[in-house]
Scaffold this active site. Sequence first.
Site, mmCIF file in Angstrom:
data_model
loop_
_atom_site.group_PDB
_atom_site.id
_atom_site.type_symbol
_atom_site.label_atom_id
_atom_site.label_comp_id
_atom_site.label_asym_id
_atom_site.label_seq_id
_atom_site.Cartn_x
_atom_site.Cartn_y
_atom_site.Cartn_z
ATOM 1 N N HIS A 103 6.056 22.011 26.349
ATOM 2 C CA HIS A 103 6.068 21.177 27.554
ATOM 3 C C HIS A 103 7.336 21.393 28.385
ATOM 4 O O HIS A 103 7.788 20.487 29.063
ATOM 5 C CB HIS A 103 5.923 19.703 27.166
ATOM 6 N N GLU A 121 19.399 16.485 13.255
ATOM 7 C CA GLU A 121 20.616 16.537 12.441
ATOM 8 C C GLU A 121 21.059 17.996 12.253
ATOM 9 O O GLU A 121 22.250 18.307 12.356
ATOM 10 C CB GLU A 121 20.358 15.841 11.094
ATOM 11 N N LYS A 132 24.645 19.314 13.596
ATOM 12 C CA LYS A 132 25.641 19.896 12.684
ATOM 13 C C LYS A 132 26.043 21.279 13.160
ATOM 14 O O LYS A 132 27.210 21.636 13.162
ATOM 15 C CB LYS A 132 25.040 19.948 11.277
ATOM 16 N N ARG A 170 41.421 12.189 10.379
ATOM 17 C CA ARG A 170 40.762 11.345 11.375
ATOM 18 C C ARG A 170 40.776 11.987 12.762
ATOM 19 O O ARG A 170 40.036 11.575 13.640
ATOM 20 C CB ARG A 170 41.482 9.993 11.473
ATOM 21 N N ASN A 203 46.413 0.800 17.025
ATOM 22 C CA ASN A 203 45.115 1.456 16.932
ATOM 23 C C ASN A 203 44.123 0.533 17.629
ATOM 24 O O ASN A 203 44.051 -0.641 17.299
ATOM 25 C CB ASN A 203 44.766 1.596 15.435
ATOM 26 N N GLY A 204 43.391 1.039 18.616
ATOM 27 C CA GLY A 204 42.428 0.191 19.336
ATOM 28 C C GLY A 204 42.644 0.310 20.830
ATOM 29 O O GLY A 204 43.294 1.259 21.304
ATOM 30 N N LYS A 248 36.932 11.654 13.262
ATOM 31 C CA LYS A 248 36.062 11.175 12.182
ATOM 32 C C LYS A 248 35.433 9.828 12.491
ATOM 33 O O LYS A 248 34.275 9.604 12.225
ATOM 34 C CB LYS A 248 36.847 11.113 10.867
ATOM 35 N N TRP A 278 44.962 9.469 19.321
ATOM 36 C CA TRP A 278 43.831 10.166 19.922
ATOM 37 C C TRP A 278 43.665 9.511 21.283
ATOM 38 O O TRP A 278 43.290 8.345 21.374
ATOM 39 C CB TRP A 278 42.590 9.981 19.056
ATOM 40 N N CYS A 286 42.944 7.213 16.164
ATOM 41 C CA CYS A 286 44.326 6.837 15.888
ATOM 42 C C CYS A 286 44.472 6.324 14.461
ATOM 43 O O CYS A 286 43.577 5.684 13.916
ATOM 44 C CB CYS A 286 44.767 5.716 16.821
ATOM 45 N N GLU A 301 28.257 21.051 16.456
ATOM 46 C CA GLU A 301 29.600 20.467 16.396
ATOM 47 C C GLU A 301 30.599 21.325 15.626
ATOM 48 O O GLU A 301 31.785 21.276 15.904
ATOM 49 C CB GLU A 301 29.578 19.030 15.879
#
Length: 638
Positions: free
Chosen positions: A534, A511, A515, A27, A102-103, A633, A76, A2, A518
């Site tokens: 294994h 990583e 990447k 965001r 926001n929150g 984000k 969001w 948000c 996503e």
Amino acid sequence: MCGIVGYVGERAALPILLSSLRRIEYRGYDSCGILVQDNARGEVHLYKGLKSISDLIQNLDVAQFPGTIGIAHTRWATHGVPSERNAHPHLDCNEEIAVVHNGIIENFRSLREGILHNCLFHSETDTEVIPHLIEKTLVNLRREKPHTYTGDEELLMAVMREALPCLKGSYAIIVAVKGFDGLIAARRESPLIIGVGDRENFIASDVPAVLEQTNRVIYLEEGDIALVKKDQIYIENMDGGEEVRRGASLISWTIEDAEKGGYEHFMLKEIHEEPKAIINTLREYLTETGIELGIRAELMDKGKGTGSGTGAGTGTGAGTASPSLLMVACGTSFYAAQCGKYIIEHLSGIPVHVELASEFNYSDFVLAPDDVTVIGITQSGETADTLMALKKAKRFGCHTVAITNVLGSSATRIADETIYIRAGPEIGVAATKSFIAQLAILYLLGLHLGRARISEHEFMEWIEELKRMPQVAQMVLDDTEAVARRYATYLAGFENVFFVGRGVNLPVAFEGALKLKEISYIHAEGYAAGELKHGPFALLTPDTPVVAILSRDNVYEKTLGNIKEMKSRDAPVLALAVEGDEEVGKYVDGVIYVPDTEPILSPIPNTVALHLLAYWTARARGCEIDKPRNLAKSVTVE
Ligand code: F6R
């Protein structure tokens, strides 16, 4: 996640709010809304849209409504599905008090069923309790103390002082009250800033939202309540209830810094900024004689008397283990922390323990405050899990350090000390240059902590090698992008890919996999090269390529052996190897060569190459890249 913005001034609020919202689109959001107030005509206009801000703009006649006060929101969803009904701003029963938030208000259910049971709710959101609570408090104060307050300002501040302590959870809010010529803002555990203008002021959750208008910014602190009018900013803190003075900071980065600079996507631009992110970060802390991180000397003392070796594990064991350093983080920052474990242990011999913040928060882990420093790594400085972990560490009495990219972010306010990475604003949802800059800090930290145990000559040699890293990253960009692009076109045809590595390159494999998944939506898994046999071997087929990272380190032969095993299971293997490594070419289907470095520094070139590989794979698949589906984000909820 948000984003909120507010405007109060002499210009029409609507176009300003719309352009501010666009600045924080990155965001991520699923709906948006704007409220504009024209006090001269006694009118309030509310617009909500389910899709994008562009859609909202298309349906508005921006010139039509001249109100000069307004608030706006990108949502969001956390409580209640994405819908127009649930989009902010939310209003009280009389439609006089409007709130963007926001929150998360954790006790919204008990408020709805308790003191607000008489109110008519229109949405499923937690936020809607806020305007109702403010209204109720306002009515009560007017009734109980009709002559106490000399004007609207005093009354509204008194209302906020009384209402806000009823809210549990996190919030950054902006409140507009019909007929009132200002806005009220307040924050607890969510960021909020005031952009200072000339006969106008702005309020926002993020600096980029106001940068087009002003570069003078006041960072509100935990518990601040601000009354913002076009020519007045009054701030008090809930703790003392007294006026507090908060100076304005000058923001040096420009809007252009935050825009694409000619690249197709922010992500590609940000990968190309990786050398600069390393340079800027090193520059900040390297002095003529060494490293000055600006953190307490005690952290260095942890190195003294500690034997060398890699004693700490990476599990989430309960008990009373007291490693010297504990790092907590999420996602890509967690992989940086895992690299940091190898780096710091290698350079300093100090055991490092790494925990996923979300796991650490609910573990039975007991920390001994005198023995452990807790480092929270977070690009945004706003990741809820990492903030909670830092708070938990503080409750144990531990010394805490935040490593973050965002000035004034919540992590910096919680931690005792902060080390900033200097990556610059990162707009692409997928973290790239911030990861590289985090690595740069971790190398500095490792050398800083290890200085006592190596000779001055050795120390300076390490520094020289570290200073070469921006150039190494640039060489990958210059020499490898075309090759990475070719292999990306090949990978784009698969639905499952393994990334394998060993040692410090194991988190780099994680990583690389994160990447790829996503942004390209290919299922990718990072694995220790020695572990595939294994179990995951069962998945190896000609349709499951493996990207194998091969560094010239003490496990080179072992990793090569692992690669041969994978090849014999018919999996196509693409190696990421050091220039001049002729051997690996005999066993794999393709090689991406990167410049040779000290093995512990190899995550730098390897990461740049893997970021390029992920980007170009996603591009070959026509994915959206900068705003991958379902992602945001900064993740400000647990
Ligand atoms: C992945 C990514 C996320 C973040 C994670 C933590 O590309 O960006 O995994 O790394 O959400 O974010 P910060 O570092 O802001 O705490």
